[in-house]
Scaffold this motif. Structure first.
Motif, PDB file in Angstrom:
ATOM      1  N   LYS A  38       0.831  -1.200   0.000  1.00  0.00           N
ATOM      2  CA  LYS A  38       0.000   0.000   0.000  1.00  0.00           C
ATOM      3  C   LYS A  38       0.867   1.252   0.000  1.00  0.00           C
ATOM      4  N   CYS A  39       0.534   2.197  -0.893  1.00  0.00           N
ATOM      5  CA  CYS A  39       1.236   3.481  -0.919  1.00  0.00           C
ATOM      6  C   CYS A  39       0.774   4.306   0.285  1.00  0.00           C
ATOM      7  N   THR A  40       1.713   4.760   1.091  1.00  0.00           N
ATOM      8  CA  THR A  40       1.367   5.516   2.303  1.00  0.00           C
ATOM      9  C   THR A  40       0.991   6.959   1.995  1.00  0.00           C
ATOM     10  N   ILE A  41       1.174   7.393   0.756  1.00  0.00           N
ATOM     11  CA  ILE A  41       0.828   8.756   0.381  1.00  0.00           C
ATOM     12  C   ILE A  41      -0.613   8.856  -0.108  1.00  0.00           C
ATOM     13  N   CYS A  42      -0.982   7.984  -1.047  1.00  0.00           N
ATOM     14  CA  CYS A  42      -2.323   8.095  -1.639  1.00  0.00           C
ATOM     15  C   CYS A  42      -3.228   6.903  -1.351  1.00  0.00           C
ATOM     16  N   GLY A  43      -2.674   5.813  -0.813  1.00  0.00           N
ATOM     17  CA  GLY A  43      -3.503   4.658  -0.489  1.00  0.00           C
ATOM     18  C   GLY A  43      -3.635   3.629  -1.590  1.00  0.00           C
ATOM     19  N   TYR A  44      -2.962   3.845  -2.726  1.00  0.00           N
ATOM     20  CA  TYR A  44      -3.036   2.894  -3.843  1.00  0.00           C
ATOM     21  C   TYR A  44      -2.539   1.516  -3.403  1.00  0.00           C
ATOM     22  N   ILE A  45      -3.256   0.468  -3.823  1.00  0.00           N
ATOM     23  CA  ILE A  45      -2.884  -0.905  -3.488  1.00  0.00           C
ATOM     24  C   ILE A  45      -2.211  -1.571  -4.692  1.00  0.00           C
ATOM     25  N   TYR A  46      -0.970  -2.005  -4.500  1.00  0.00           N
ATOM     26  CA  TYR A  46      -0.255  -2.782  -5.510  1.00  0.00           C
ATOM     27  C   TYR A  46      -0.416  -4.242  -5.136  1.00  0.00           C
ATOM     28  N   GLU A  47      -1.094  -5.019  -5.976  1.00  0.00           N
ATOM     29  CA  GLU A  47      -1.306  -6.432  -5.689  1.00  0.00           C
ATOM     30  C   GLU A  47      -0.249  -7.248  -6.418  1.00  0.00           C
ATOM     31  N   GLY A  48       0.567  -7.955  -5.650  1.00  0.00           N
ATOM     32  CA  GLY A  48       1.675  -8.727  -6.196  1.00  0.00           C
ATOM     33  C   GLY A  48       2.945  -8.429  -5.421  1.00  0.00           C
ATOM     34  N   ASP A  49       4.074  -8.859  -5.966  1.00  0.00           N
ATOM     35  CA  ASP A  49       5.367  -8.684  -5.300  1.00  0.00           C
ATOM     36  C   ASP A  49       6.039  -7.406  -5.816  1.00  0.00           C
ATOM     37  N   LEU A  50       5.938  -6.335  -5.043  1.00  0.00           N
ATOM     38  CA  LEU A  50       6.496  -5.044  -5.450  1.00  0.00           C
ATOM     39  C   LEU A  50       8.018  -5.076  -5.547  1.00  0.00           C
ATOM     40  N   THR A  51       8.633  -5.983  -4.815  1.00  0.00           N
ATOM     41  CA  THR A  51      10.103  -6.049  -4.822  1.00  0.00           C
ATOM     42  C   THR A  51      10.650  -6.440  -6.195  1.00  0.00           C
ATOM     43  N   LYS A  52       9.803  -7.018  -7.040  1.00  0.00           N
ATOM     44  CA  LYS A  52      10.231  -7.408  -8.378  1.00  0.00           C
ATOM     45  C   LYS A  52      10.209  -6.244  -9.357  1.00  0.00           C
ATOM     46  N   GLU A  53       9.624  -5.125  -8.937  1.00  0.00           N
ATOM     47  CA  GLU A  53       9.618  -3.933  -9.790  1.00  0.00           C
ATOM     48  C   GLU A  53      10.974  -3.240  -9.705  1.00  0.00           C
ATOM     49  N   ASP A 104      13.822  -0.273  -9.284  1.00  0.00           N
ATOM     50  CA  ASP A 104      13.919   0.798  -8.293  1.00  0.00           C
ATOM     51  C   ASP A 104      13.330   2.111  -8.800  1.00  0.00           C
ATOM     52  N   THR A 105      13.164   2.209 -10.103  1.00  0.00           N
ATOM     53  CA  THR A 105      12.605   3.432 -10.693  1.00  0.00           C
ATOM     54  C   THR A 105      11.072   3.427 -10.681  1.00  0.00           C
ATOM     55  N   TYR A 106      10.475   2.338 -10.161  1.00  0.00           N
ATOM     56  CA  TYR A 106       9.011   2.240 -10.143  1.00  0.00           C
ATOM     57  C   TYR A 106       8.407   3.397  -9.354  1.00  0.00           C
ATOM     58  N   LEU A 107       7.318   3.973  -9.888  1.00  0.00           N
ATOM     59  CA  LEU A 107       6.589   5.044  -9.216  1.00  0.00           C
ATOM     60  C   LEU A 107       5.128   4.654  -9.071  1.00  0.00           C
ATOM     61  N   CYS A 108       4.525   5.064  -7.988  1.00  0.00           N
ATOM     62  CA  CYS A 108       3.089   4.848  -7.778  1.00  0.00           C
ATOM     63  C   CYS A 108       2.344   5.470  -8.962  1.00  0.00           C
ATOM     64  N   PRO A 109       1.434   4.734  -9.592  1.00  0.00           N
ATOM     65  CA  PRO A 109       0.733   5.270 -10.759  1.00  0.00           C
ATOM     66  C   PRO A 109      -0.219   6.425 -10.443  1.00  0.00           C
ATOM     67  N   ILE A 110      -0.546   6.586  -9.173  1.00  0.00           N
ATOM     68  CA  ILE A 110      -1.478   7.655  -8.800  1.00  0.00           C
ATOM     69  C   ILE A 110      -0.750   8.918  -8.350  1.00  0.00           C
ATOM     70  N   CYS A 111       0.130   8.788  -7.349  1.00  0.00           N
ATOM     71  CA  CYS A 111       0.765   9.989  -6.780  1.00  0.00           C
ATOM     72  C   CYS A 111       2.230  10.137  -7.180  1.00  0.00           C
ATOM     73  N   LYS A 112       2.737   9.203  -7.999  1.00  0.00           N
ATOM     74  CA  LYS A 112       4.101   9.288  -8.550  1.00  0.00           C
ATOM     75  C   LYS A 112       5.196   9.232  -7.490  1.00  0.00           C
ATOM     76  N   GLN A 113       4.923   8.587  -6.362  1.00  0.00           N
ATOM     77  CA  GLN A 113       5.927   8.422  -5.313  1.00  0.00           C
ATOM     78  C   GLN A 113       6.690   7.113  -5.520  1.00  0.00           C
ATOM     79  N   PRO A 114       7.946   7.015  -5.012  1.00  0.00           N
ATOM     80  CA  PRO A 114       8.780   5.819  -5.245  1.00  0.00           C
ATOM     81  C   PRO A 114       8.360   4.624  -4.396  1.00  0.00           C
ATOM     82  N   LYS A 115       8.996   3.499  -4.680  1.00  0.00           N
ATOM     83  CA  LYS A 115       8.719   2.250  -3.954  1.00  0.00           C
ATOM     84  C   LYS A 115       8.887   2.396  -2.453  1.00  0.00           C
ATOM     85  N   SER A 116       9.794   3.265  -2.030  1.00  0.00           N
ATOM     86  CA  SER A 116      10.070   3.426  -0.608  1.00  0.00           C
ATOM     87  C   SER A 116       8.863   3.921   0.179  1.00  0.00           C
TER      88      SER A 116
END
Length: 209
Positions: A175-190, A192-204
């Motif tokens: 879950k993105c702590t900024i906007c609440g978007y839920i990524y279903e699956g293993d985010l660690t496989k994305e 490091d440049t992955y950004l939340c599709p809603i608020c454009k925040q990084p994996k961290s």
């Protein structure tokens, strides 16, 4: 109660803008309604910087967002605070009657504040329409379209905010702590440049559920 039924109500997606003492500011709103031929109502959370600024400036603008609006508009105006962010800095604007509106919108409405009502969490501002125009021939974005097609989430300050949960609690999700978007699956496989599709925040900014 199934709160998702509330998403069947008709809403749009807008940027409500006004002026702070030293800069323009604004936020995303979805609760805007025309109540008479020359009056609109808009609901803004008490914690939003825009709320305070509308009360001080006595004036606000509504930019009506279309389905193809620039992808950066909603993250900037929906998931950052005007207290510490110059939201209009990298946005194409059109100035009308001393207010900045989103140039990449379907149209705008300029209002003078005439009254307000307080709820526990939001202020409902009543504005008298003093100007308005269409800017481009584009379908306005509805709240339902934003959720179903854009896969967007509502800011926590939105009057229609509903906490997002994974569709299947047995699957791995983040879950993105900024906007609440839920990524279903293993985010660690994305990457490091992955950004939340809603608020454009990084994996961290994601937490494992």
């Amino acid at each position: 109660m199934n709160n998702n039924v509330l998403r069947n109500l008709s809403y749009g997606v807008y940027v409500v803008s006004t002026n702070a003492k030293d800069k323009p500011t604004g936020c995303i709103a979805n609760s805007v309604m025309q109540v008479t031929h020359d009056t609109v109502a808009v609901s803004i959370n008490h914690d939003n910087f825009t709320n305070q600024c509308i009360k001080e400036s006595k004036k606000f603008a509504i930019s009506i967002l279309g389905v193809d609006v620039n992808d950066n508009i909603i993250p900037v105006f929906g998931f950052t605070s005007g207290k510490d962010t110059e939201k209009f800095k990298n946005v194409d604007i059109k100035e009308v009657d001393g207010l900045d509106i989103i140039a990449d919108s379907t149209g705008y409405i300029i209002c003078e504040l005439i009254n307000q009502m307080e709820t526990d969490t939001h202020t409902i501002f009543l504005g008298k329409i003093i100007d308005g125009d269409t800017l481009k021939d584009e379908i306005p974005m509805t709240y339902a379209y934003y959720h179903k097609v854009k896969k967007g989430t509502s800011p926590k300050a939105a009057p229609t905010f509903i906490e997002e949960t994974p569709q299947d609690n047995t699957k791995l999700a983040y879950k993105c702590t900024i906007c609440g978007y839920i990524y279903e699956g293993d985010l660690t496989k994305e990457p490091d440049t992955y950004l939340c599709p809603i608020c454009k925040q990084p994996k961290s900014k994601f937490i494992k559920l």
